[in-house]
Design a protein around this motif. Structure first.
Motif, mmCIF file in Angstrom:
data_model
loop_
_atom_site.group_PDB
_atom_site.id
_atom_site.type_symbol
_atom_site.label_atom_id
_atom_site.label_comp_id
_atom_site.label_asym_id
_atom_site.label_seq_id
_atom_site.Cartn_x
_atom_site.Cartn_y
_atom_site.Cartn_z
ATOM 1 N N THR A 105 14.746 36.230 -10.374
ATOM 2 C CA THR A 105 16.212 35.933 -10.001
ATOM 3 C C THR A 105 16.678 37.357 -10.389
ATOM 4 N N TYR A 138 18.774 22.580 -10.341
ATOM 5 C CA TYR A 138 18.135 23.447 -11.520
ATOM 6 C C TYR A 138 16.527 23.041 -11.536
ATOM 7 N N ALA A 145 19.133 37.697 -11.965
ATOM 8 C CA ALA A 145 20.225 37.887 -13.109
ATOM 9 C C ALA A 145 18.884 38.007 -14.333
ATOM 10 N N THR A 161 21.695 39.037 -3.576
ATOM 11 C CA THR A 161 21.461 38.584 -5.022
ATOM 12 C C THR A 161 21.558 37.070 -5.160
ATOM 13 N N GLY A 198 19.170 30.312 -6.825
ATOM 14 C CA GLY A 198 19.382 31.703 -7.265
ATOM 15 C C GLY A 198 17.928 32.332 -7.318
ATOM 16 N N ALA A 244 23.560 35.280 -15.835
ATOM 17 C CA ALA A 244 24.341 35.654 -14.475
ATOM 18 C C ALA A 244 23.858 36.859 -13.944
ATOM 19 N N THR A 245 24.243 37.294 -12.954
ATOM 20 C CA THR A 245 23.903 38.653 -12.381
ATOM 21 C C THR A 245 25.041 39.685 -12.724
ATOM 22 N N VAL A 253 17.606 27.412 -14.490
ATOM 23 C CA VAL A 253 17.808 28.391 -13.565
ATOM 24 C C VAL A 253 18.170 27.674 -12.425
ATOM 25 N N ARG A 254 19.459 28.043 -11.564
ATOM 26 C CA ARG A 254 19.832 27.358 -10.107
ATOM 27 C C ARG A 254 18.654 27.768 -9.069
ATOM 28 N N SER A 305 16.287 41.897 -8.530
ATOM 29 C CA SER A 305 15.842 41.467 -9.615
ATOM 30 C C SER A 305 15.443 42.561 -10.478
ATOM 31 N N ARG A 322 28.446 34.363 -10.026
ATOM 32 C CA ARG A 322 27.556 34.915 -10.199
ATOM 33 C C ARG A 322 26.693 34.083 -11.537
ATOM 34 N N ARG A 346 23.907 32.130 -12.525
ATOM 35 C CA ARG A 346 22.483 31.514 -11.977
ATOM 36 C C ARG A 346 22.003 30.430 -12.899
#
Lengths: 168, 523
Positions: free
Chosen positions: B462, B419, B464, A168, B438, B303-304, B434-435, A134, B279, B281
């Protein structure tokens, strides 16, 4: 007693306290910060010498505040700063006026390092820095003895190696 | 293709001719302003400028000629440099996004810049490799190849692509474009920059001001200000419309295959962002104040690997322009793959009353700050500012109070499906979903006043997002922790302490303390 009860949830303090020497380390930090601030004020006010009594008042004020900070902050921090590692997570609390609790699951840890700054070295202390994927910044445990820090690093590294994936 | 070192497209050299633009342009401008009268100072300045730009182009040319890239079984590799050789590589399964961008020069030449990003965060942001530039066909081929291999590394079977267009440009949306402050701001910035440049070439600002004053002739000061204000406003609106057309021309948000979301947009500079679906989130629906008053919202991806350092990339998480709120919720639902959308806000739990008090206190600080400055100025500089102070106070106090109430009403959090949702903000209202799978940690922060009033700010961490955490602000401690515990079962639970507190009659404090001690020891 009453019939209707409601379940209140709160965070319990993490199990372990940091090393008591950390108080001296924080005091040294506070001392340096206060001296730096006073130094800057002195420089600025010697530049503008025609401001009457205001500079003296400001400098006195900040000296008193700095002294209070120096005396109060380290002990307050020592009461707050705690840490704990379980099979699945790292749990820390830190801060003094603003207090922060962090929980990071071991399965999401990317790196674990031990760090020693020059001041910490002087007091024989170490920190552990645990990074996750993060951008919110690492979880830190500061003011540990080198042995304790090494123990944490070993425990976390062993546990995180067991988990697959890129965290991640 | 595999394993062979490839070169960049030679046409990129032509792009670097653009570096000759600034020196030629400035010579031309200078000649224009002075009527072709070059003195020695100006010649030196122009000469230095030209040399700098020549050096830059030489450097770029060397970089271009020495750059090579290849895709091996496991890696994407890039090497470049003549004296200082660099060699970089990314593991294929770590590649999260491959973008193609082309500015107008690129498009004339038929080439595109390719950026390859991973999902990791370091202190300096996510890792990114840039290929400037490839022919458009080679770029697209490389992207297909990389994304396909990144996916197959994750052993998910490829399926026939579905033609999923989630959103297309609707020209009616352009009505929201002037609601961003950027239009007016950009005019101010451009005018400011122009006066600097003109000044640099020896034309002084007084001359320009004189010209403006002469233009207005005998008009009064008020008339001049009103006219200038109106002109700025009109130009600002026009520039925001132009910006909208340039940015969102041919906009499409689509799912070309099972694994990817793709945003395509842009008139002069075409932007293409492809986001690996795994990816994602979550989604964020953002409503700046003016947009919210007009019932509009923007959708952004969480997203990450979307936090590159390049300036063009500060907007890569943007999925839509300002669009009507129901439409935004529809798109958010499609991207979140959950209906109704987690961001449609009916099910959120509000926050306790002390949160409202905190917002009033903040509003009061703003009012005090502004008025304090004006009064201070009134006492020391000019008494006119005192008048200004009370004139400002009349609208400022109710506006700040209204914003405080609005900000309090915005606060909310909830769990829906996969979520966790949090909403906050008055100046910019954000609804973030946010998921829960995640979430890679929690942070709880309590300020002194929050501790006094039993509040906390609970953040879901997270991988992301630019800040990496999404906050549930000023929630009741117990409620916030239960929420976090419920969102990600098991993570927080070992560190929580549950206490039954009778709500009807208060318990004796001594007894309470002993219970706590016993509970502590039991743990």
């Amino acid at each position: 007693m009453s019939q209707s009860t409601e379940v209140e949830v709160e965070l319990r303090p993490p199990l372990h306290q940091v090393n008591p020497r950390a108080r001296w380390w924080w005091t040294a930090q506070a001392l340096l910060t206060s001296l730096l601030l006073l130094g800057v004020e002195y420089l600025v006010f010697s530049w503008f010498s025609d401001w009457g009594p205001t500079p003296t008042a400001i400098t006195t004020c900040s000296a008193v505040l700095g002294l209070l900070y120096l005396l109060v902050m380290p002990h307050w921090r020592f009461r707050v700063h705690r840490w704990e590692t379980s099979r699945d997570a790292v749990y820390t609390s830190s801060g003094w006026l603003w207090q922060e609790w962090r929980v990071a699951p071991l399965s999401r840890i990317q790196t674990v390092d031990m760090q020693r700054g020059p001041l910490q070295l002087l007091f024989g202390l170490s920190s552990v820095r645990v990074t996750t994927a993060s951008a919110a910044g690492p979880v830190r445990i500061e003011g540990l003895t080198p042995d304790a820090a090494q123990g944490i690093v070993r425990h976390l590294t062993r546990r995180t190696q067991d988990t697959p994936g890129d965290a991640t | 293709m595999i394993g062979q070192w490839q070169r960049l497209d030679r046409r990129t050299l032509a792009v670097h001719l653009k570096w000759l633009g600034p020196p030629i342009g400035s010579v031309a401008l200078y000649a224009l302003f002075t009527g072709g009268d070059f003195n020695r100072d100006a010649l030196i300045r122009l000469g230095v400028l030209t040399c700098c730009f020549l050096l830059v182009s030489c450097f770029e040319a060397v970089q271009l000629l020495t750059t090579g890239y290849r895709v091996t079984e496991e890696l994407f590799e890039l090497r470049k440099g003549l004296l200082l050789r660099q060699h970089k590589s990314i593991r294929l399964e770590r590649i999260r996004r491959v973008d193609l961008t082309a500015n107008p020069i690129h498009r004339v030449l038929g080439i595109a810049v390719v950026r390859i990003g991973t999902g990791e965060h370091h202190s300096h942001g996510a890792q990114e490799l840039k290929l400037a530039s490839l022919s458009r066909a080679a770029g697209q081929q490389l992207r297909e190849e990389l994304l396909q291999r990144a996916n197959s590394a994750a052993t998910e079977p490829e399926q026939a692509p579905e033609d999923g267009v989630l959103a297309k440009l609707d020209w009616a949306w352009i009505r929201y474009a002037p609601l961003t402050a950027w239009g007016v701001l950009s005019i101010v910035i451009i005018v400011g920059a122009l006066t600097r440049v003109v000044d640099w070439f020896g034309v002084h600002i007084e001359v320009l001001l004189d010209a403006v004053i002469r233009f207005f002739g005998t008009a009064s000061t008020t008339e001049v200000f009103v006219t200038l204000g109106l002109v700025t406003l009109v130009l600002g609106v026009l520039s925001s419309l132009v910006a909208f057309v340039e940015e969102w021309w041919n906009y499409r948000l689509e799912r070309p295959n099972k694994h990817t979301y793709r945003v395509r947009r842009g008139l002069l500079t075409t932007r293409q962002v492809a986001i690996d679906r795994r990816r994602m989130r979550g989604v964020e629906v953002r409503q700046p104040l003016l947009m919210r008053l007009a019932g509009a919202a923007r959708v952004e991806a969480i997203a990450t690997g979307l936090t590159g350092g390049h300036e063009e990339h500060t907007k890569i998480h943007v999925l839509t322009p300002a669009i009507p709120k129901p439409e935004a919720d529809r798109i958010a639902a499609a991207v979140a793959e959950q209906f109704p959308s987690p961001t449609a806000s009916t099910r959120l739990t509000g926050h306790p009353k002390p949160a409202l008090r905190r917002r009033f206190v903040r509003a009061a600080w703003v009012v005090l700050g502004v008025l304090g400055l004006l009064v201070l100025g009134g006492l020391t500089v000019s008494p006119n500012l005192l008048t200004a102070a009370w004139i400002t106070a009349i609208p400022l106090v109710p506006i700040c109070a209204a914003l405080a109430v609005d900000a309090y009403r915005a606060l909310g959090h909830g769990l829906t499906g996969a979520y966790l949702v949090t909403r906050y903000g008055a100046i910019t209202r954000s609804t973030v979903a946010v998921r829960t799978d995640g979430v890679i940690g929690w942070r709880v922060v309590r300020s002194p006043t929050q501790r006094l009033s039993g509040l906390a700010t609970v953040s879901a961490i997270t991988s992301a997002g630019k800040r990496g955490c999404y906050k549930v602000r000023d929630v009741g401690v117990s409620e916030g922790l239960s929420f976090a515990d419920e969102a990600v079962p098991g993570l927080l639970a070992p560190f929580l302490r549950r206490r039954s507190t009778p709500t009807a009659t208060p318990v004796g404090t001594e007894e309470d303390v002993t219970t706590r001690n016993i509970l502590d020891r039991a743990q």
